[in-house]
Every structure is written in C-alpha cells, then in structure tokens.
Motif scaffolding. Structure first.
Motif, PDB file in Angstrom:
ATOM      1  N   GLN A  80       0.883  -1.219  -0.044  1.00 58.92           N
ATOM      2  CA  GLN A  80       0.007   0.062  -0.008  1.00 58.92           C
ATOM      3  C   GLN A  80       0.941   1.285  -0.040  1.00 58.92           C
ATOM      4  OE1 GLN A  80      -3.130   0.023  -0.699  1.00 58.92           O
ATOM      5  NE2 GLN A  80      -3.364  -2.348  -0.520  1.00 58.92           N
ATOM      6  N   ARG A  81       1.872   1.280   0.865  1.00 60.95           N
ATOM      7  CA  ARG A  81       2.780   2.467   0.928  1.00 60.95           C
ATOM      8  C   ARG A  81       3.370   2.456  -0.328  1.00 60.95           C
ATOM      9  NH1 ARG A  81       4.496   3.701   6.052  1.00 60.95           N
ATOM     10  NH2 ARG A  81       3.646   2.441   7.793  1.00 60.95           N
ATOM     11  N   LEU A  82       3.801   1.646  -1.094  1.00 56.89           N
ATOM     12  CA  LEU A  82       4.614   1.675  -2.679  1.00 56.89           C
ATOM     13  C   LEU A  82       3.484   2.302  -3.536  1.00 56.89           C
ATOM     14  CD1 LEU A  82       7.230   1.653  -3.867  1.00 56.89           C
ATOM     15  CD2 LEU A  82       6.968  -0.589  -4.239  1.00 56.89           C
ATOM     16  N   ARG A  83       2.189   1.671  -3.582  1.00 57.29           N
ATOM     17  CA  ARG A  83       1.226   2.219  -4.419  1.00 57.29           C
ATOM     18  C   ARG A  83       0.968   3.700  -4.317  1.00 57.29           C
ATOM     19  NH1 ARG A  83      -2.839  -2.876  -3.453  1.00 57.29           N
ATOM     20  NH2 ARG A  83      -2.031  -4.321  -5.008  1.00 57.29           N
ATOM     21  N   ALA A  84       1.108   4.164  -3.094  1.00 52.03           N
ATOM     22  CA  ALA A  84       0.829   5.670  -2.851  1.00 52.03           C
ATOM     23  C   ALA A  84       1.717   6.573  -3.276  1.00 52.03           C
ATOM     24  CB  ALA A  84       0.749   6.003  -1.265  1.00 52.03           C
ATOM     25  N   ALA A  87       5.369   5.513  -7.796  1.00 48.46           N
ATOM     26  CA  ALA A  87       6.854   5.380  -8.367  1.00 48.46           C
ATOM     27  C   ALA A  87       6.881   4.037  -9.492  1.00 48.46           C
ATOM     28  CB  ALA A  87       7.687   4.905  -7.201  1.00 48.46           C
ATOM     29  N   PHE A  88       5.595   3.382  -9.236  1.00 50.22           N
ATOM     30  CA  PHE A  88       5.462   2.104 -10.371  1.00 50.22           C
ATOM     31  C   PHE A  88       3.928   2.183 -10.819  1.00 50.22           C
ATOM     32  CE2 PHE A  88       8.895   0.553  -7.729  1.00 50.22           C
ATOM     33  CZ  PHE A  88       9.928   0.053  -8.683  1.00 50.22           C
ATOM     34  N   SER A  89       3.720   1.883 -12.146  1.00 44.79           N
ATOM     35  CA  SER A  89       2.563   2.153 -12.570  1.00 44.79           C
ATOM     36  C   SER A  89       1.616   0.891 -12.046  1.00 44.79           C
ATOM     37  CB  SER A  89       2.516   2.168 -13.990  1.00 44.79           C
ATOM     38  OG  SER A  89       3.108   0.804 -14.864  1.00 44.79           O
ATOM     39  N   ARG A  90       2.244  -0.211 -11.489  1.00 50.86           N
ATOM     40  CA  ARG A  90       1.477  -1.177 -11.067  1.00 50.86           C
ATOM     41  C   ARG A  90       2.213  -1.956 -10.048  1.00 50.86           C
ATOM     42  NH1 ARG A  90       1.328  -5.225 -14.832  1.00 50.86           N
ATOM     43  NH2 ARG A  90       2.054  -7.074 -13.711  1.00 50.86           N
ATOM     44  N   VAL A  91       1.453  -2.050  -8.704  1.00 52.17           N
ATOM     45  CA  VAL A  91       2.403  -2.965  -7.441  1.00 52.17           C
ATOM     46  C   VAL A  91       1.106  -3.815  -7.292  1.00 52.17           C
ATOM     47  CG1 VAL A  91       3.214  -2.448  -5.319  1.00 52.17           C
ATOM     48  CG2 VAL A  91       3.364  -0.749  -6.852  1.00 52.17           C
ATOM     49  N   ASP A  92       1.604  -5.137  -7.329  1.00 55.78           N
ATOM     50  CA  ASP A  92       1.048  -6.183  -7.128  1.00 55.78           C
ATOM     51  C   ASP A  92       1.607  -7.031  -5.872  1.00 55.78           C
ATOM     52  OD1 ASP A  92      -0.577  -5.828  -9.302  1.00 55.78           O
ATOM     53  OD2 ASP A  92       0.727  -7.134 -10.472  1.00 55.78           O
ATOM     54  N   LEU A  93       0.452  -7.642  -5.178  1.00 53.45           N
ATOM     55  CA  LEU A  93       0.702  -8.584  -3.832  1.00 53.45           C
ATOM     56  C   LEU A  93       0.627  -9.761  -4.551  1.00 53.45           C
ATOM     57  CD1 LEU A  93       1.483  -8.935  -0.937  1.00 53.45           C
ATOM     58  CD2 LEU A  93      -0.991  -8.868  -0.435  1.00 53.45           C
ATOM     59  N   MET A 183       9.947  -0.615   9.042  1.00 51.61           N
ATOM     60  CA  MET A 183      11.110  -1.048   7.942  1.00 51.61           C
ATOM     61  C   MET A 183      10.375  -0.961   6.504  1.00 51.61           C
ATOM     62  SD  MET A 183      12.646  -4.662   9.708  1.00 51.61           S
ATOM     63  CE  MET A 183      13.721  -4.789  11.029  1.00 51.61           C
ATOM     64  N   ALA A 184       8.868  -1.190   6.433  1.00 52.36           N
ATOM     65  CA  ALA A 184       8.308  -1.082   5.589  1.00 52.36           C
ATOM     66  C   ALA A 184       8.364   0.227   4.775  1.00 52.36           C
ATOM     67  CB  ALA A 184       6.911  -1.481   5.666  1.00 52.36           C
ATOM     68  N   ARG A 185       8.278   1.141   5.851  1.00 54.99           N
ATOM     69  CA  ARG A 185       8.345   2.613   5.396  1.00 54.99           C
ATOM     70  C   ARG A 185       9.666   2.842   4.847  1.00 54.99           C
ATOM     71  NH1 ARG A 185       8.684   5.409  10.550  1.00 54.99           N
ATOM     72  NH2 ARG A 185      11.005   4.942  10.201  1.00 54.99           N
ATOM     73  N   ASP A 186      10.711   2.680   5.249  1.00 57.49           N
ATOM     74  CA  ASP A 186      12.186   2.747   4.817  1.00 57.49           C
ATOM     75  C   ASP A 186      12.328   2.201   3.516  1.00 57.49           C
ATOM     76  OD1 ASP A 186      11.993   4.577   7.088  1.00 57.49           O
ATOM     77  OD2 ASP A 186      13.214   3.185   8.414  1.00 57.49           O
ATOM     78  N   LEU A 187      12.025   0.842   3.653  1.00 54.80           N
ATOM     79  CA  LEU A 187      12.221  -0.054   2.345  1.00 54.80           C
ATOM     80  C   LEU A 187      11.436   0.924   1.087  1.00 54.80           C
ATOM     81  CD1 LEU A 187      13.120  -2.346   0.681  1.00 54.80           C
ATOM     82  CD2 LEU A 187      11.012  -3.632   1.615  1.00 54.80           C
ATOM     83  N   VAL A 188      10.212   1.423   1.272  1.00 51.12           N
ATOM     84  CA  VAL A 188       9.557   2.082   0.257  1.00 51.12           C
ATOM     85  C   VAL A 188      10.281   3.346  -0.128  1.00 51.12           C
ATOM     86  CG1 VAL A 188       7.514   3.208  -0.203  1.00 51.12           C
ATOM     87  CG2 VAL A 188       7.228   0.893   0.486  1.00 51.12           C
ATOM     88  N   LEU A 189      10.676   4.152   0.775  1.00 51.79           N
ATOM     89  CA  LEU A 189      11.668   5.279   0.522  1.00 51.79           C
ATOM     90  C   LEU A 189      12.722   4.861  -0.550  1.00 51.79           C
ATOM     91  CD1 LEU A 189      11.625   7.139   3.946  1.00 51.79           C
ATOM     92  CD2 LEU A 189      10.448   7.613   1.730  1.00 51.79           C
ATOM     93  N   PHE A 190      13.276   3.780  -0.275  1.00 53.08           N
ATOM     94  CA  PHE A 190      14.437   3.535  -1.000  1.00 53.08           C
ATOM     95  C   PHE A 190      14.022   2.805  -2.465  1.00 53.08           C
ATOM     96  CE2 PHE A 190      17.376  -0.400  -2.364  1.00 53.08           C
ATOM     97  CZ  PHE A 190      18.140   0.214  -2.763  1.00 53.08           C
ATOM     98  N   LEU A 191      13.171   2.163  -2.520  1.00 47.95           N
ATOM     99  CA  LEU A 191      12.321   1.667  -3.800  1.00 47.95           C
ATOM    100  C   LEU A 191      11.802   2.968  -4.595  1.00 47.95           C
ATOM    101  CD1 LEU A 191      10.375  -1.363  -2.535  1.00 47.95           C
ATOM    102  CD2 LEU A 191      12.367  -1.337  -3.783  1.00 47.95           C
ATOM    103  N   GLU A 192      11.187   3.830  -3.837  1.00 48.31           N
ATOM    104  CA  GLU A 192      10.740   4.933  -4.729  1.00 48.31           C
ATOM    105  C   GLU A 192      11.964   5.904  -5.399  1.00 48.31           C
ATOM    106  OE1 GLU A 192       8.234   9.112  -3.912  1.00 48.31           O
ATOM    107  OE2 GLU A 192       8.741   7.759  -2.338  1.00 48.31           O
ATOM    108  N   ARG A 193      13.001   5.811  -4.540  1.00 52.48           N
ATOM    109  CA  ARG A 193      14.189   6.592  -4.770  1.00 52.48           C
ATOM    110  C   ARG A 193      14.724   6.033  -6.190  1.00 52.48           C
ATOM    111  NH1 ARG A 193      18.907   5.988  -1.635  1.00 52.48           N
ATOM    112  NH2 ARG A 193      17.243   6.087   0.128  1.00 52.48           N
ATOM    113  N   LEU A 194      15.074   4.616  -6.152  1.00 53.64           N
ATOM    114  CA  LEU A 194      15.458   3.746  -7.173  1.00 53.64           C
ATOM    115  C   LEU A 194      14.454   4.021  -8.561  1.00 53.64           C
ATOM    116  CD1 LEU A 194      16.512   0.412  -5.976  1.00 53.64           C
ATOM    117  CD2 LEU A 194      18.142   2.144  -6.674  1.00 53.64           C
ATOM    118  N   ALA A 195      13.163   4.061  -8.185  1.00 55.94           N
ATOM    119  CA  ALA A 195      12.356   4.051  -9.515  1.00 55.94           C
ATOM    120  C   ALA A 195      12.332   5.336 -10.229  1.00 55.94           C
ATOM    121  CB  ALA A 195      10.710   3.683  -8.847  1.00 55.94           C
ATOM    122  N   LYS A 196      12.795   6.346  -9.370  1.00 51.13           N
ATOM    123  CA  LYS A 196      13.103   7.622 -10.090  1.00 51.13           C
ATOM    124  C   LYS A 196      14.312   8.013 -10.561  1.00 51.13           C
ATOM    125  CE  LYS A 196       9.284   9.678  -7.164  1.00 51.13           C
ATOM    126  NZ  LYS A 196       8.786  10.590  -6.052  1.00 51.13           N
TER     127      LYS A 196
END
Length: 203
Positions: A80-84, A87-93, A183-196
């Motif tokens: 949910q955090r990454l979808r928000a 950064a990616f057009s699709r995020v699936d679980l 941990m989820a919050r900080d992982l998403v920050l890292f992934l968002e940075r990579l995606a950009k």
C-alpha cells in the motif's frame, strides 16, 4: 521546608520528563545489520539512509520497470505504501504459495526474516529513568531481494535491522509490529528513490 518542597518538585518533573521521552517514538531504532546474507554475488554492504545496508547491481535502472510484484512477507504493508508513491504504474501482492510472476519490465520483491527476538516486555520503574526493560532487547532483521522476473537475476538486495529495549509502555508484540512498519516505510523510500533514477546514499 519550602526548599525541600521545591527540590521534590524538581525531581518529580525530571522523572516525568524522562519517562515520557520515548512516548512519541514507537518501534525500535535502526541498527547496522548483522551478517547479512544477500546472494552469491551481491551482498548488502553499502549504507543507505533509509534501507539500512544495500547493494545495487551495476547497470541496473529501475526506471525501465513499470511494474513490481511483492511476494507476501511480514512487511507487506509496503504494498500500500509503494502504491501511494506512484513510483510504479502497477504494484501487485503475490500471496504465499502462488507462482512467482514473470514478465518483461516486471520486478519481484522477495523478503525474509533473518533475525527475530521479541524480547521480554517485563518492565519496572527506575528512578530518574522511568520505565526500563528488565529482559532481552527486541531484535528484528529483514533482508530483501529485487529480481528481474524475465532473467531471474537479482538486481538489488537490502538488509535492515531494528534493535532496542522499549520504554515499557508497549507489549513485545506491538513493539515488533511497529518495528516492521518502520522497516516497510524505509524500504519503500529506498524503492521509490530507485524507481525515480536515484541511487543508494548514506545519511
């Protein structure tokens, strides 16, 4: 008599302020991961201000991947955090037991707990320190791998660790849960940075 009462007031104020100092911060503090596993040729050794220790394969560009699938593990709040972030057009679980997805332009995030000790939530009042843990510290370490689903190659790895006693105002279970959320919050920050198009960076 007045001086004695004044000193009692000072001591009470100090004790109360120390006891409440941890009330605003829930969950354990980030620590350096211990013996992270990574993969055979990619080990998380570079400090990152959000994700702990990371490694990104040379030449990897997350901007080429519009979609990401997250395999269910304890910090799947990251979906949910990454979808928000957008950064990616699709995020699936991907639910546990489901076949891993494969496709062009699709990343898969795998995760595992490599260390977990809930600790002892027994606590007692210590003068001038407030409530203090009497038992073991809570320890949690999670590692993730980012995989190119077309080639099967691991393109990035992370290791994040949380460790601390808590103030005595939470149960061990809630402390672990909130540490996973951090941990989820900080992982998403890292992934968002990579995606950009960003890179790993130390604090």
């Amino acid at each position: 008599m007045g001086d004695r009462a004044a000193w009692r007031g000072v001591f009470a104020a100090v004790a109360l302020s120390v006891a409440c100092a941890g009330c605003g911060h829930l969950g354990a503090a980030q620590q350096v991961p211990v013996n992270p596993v990574g993969t055979a040729d990619l080990k998380p050794t570079q400090p990152d201000q959000d994700a702990g220790l990371v490694a990104v394969r040379p030449g990897f560009d997350a901007r080429k991947y519009p979609a990401i699938a997250i395999v269910a593990f304890p910090v799947t709040d990251s979906v949910q955090r990454l979808r928000a972030t957008g950064a990616f057009s699709r995020v699936d679980l991907v639910q546990e037991g489901s076949p891993p997805p494969i496709g062009e332009g699709l990343l898969r995030l795998d995760g595992r707990i490599t260390r977990l000790a809930a600790g002892d939530d027994t606590s007692a009042w210590v003068p001038f320190s407030g409530y203090s843990r009497l038992g073991d510290r809570m320890k949690a370490q999670i590692e993730t791998s980012l995989v190119d689903t077309r080639t099967g190659q691991v393109v990035a790895v992370t290791a994040d660790r949380r460790e601390a006693p808590n103030s005595g105002f939470q149960t061990a279970e809630s402390y672990v849960e909130e540490s996973f959320q951090a941990m989820a919050r900080d992982l998403v920050l890292f992934l968002e940075r990579l995606a950009k198009g960003g890179v790993a960076r130390a604090s």
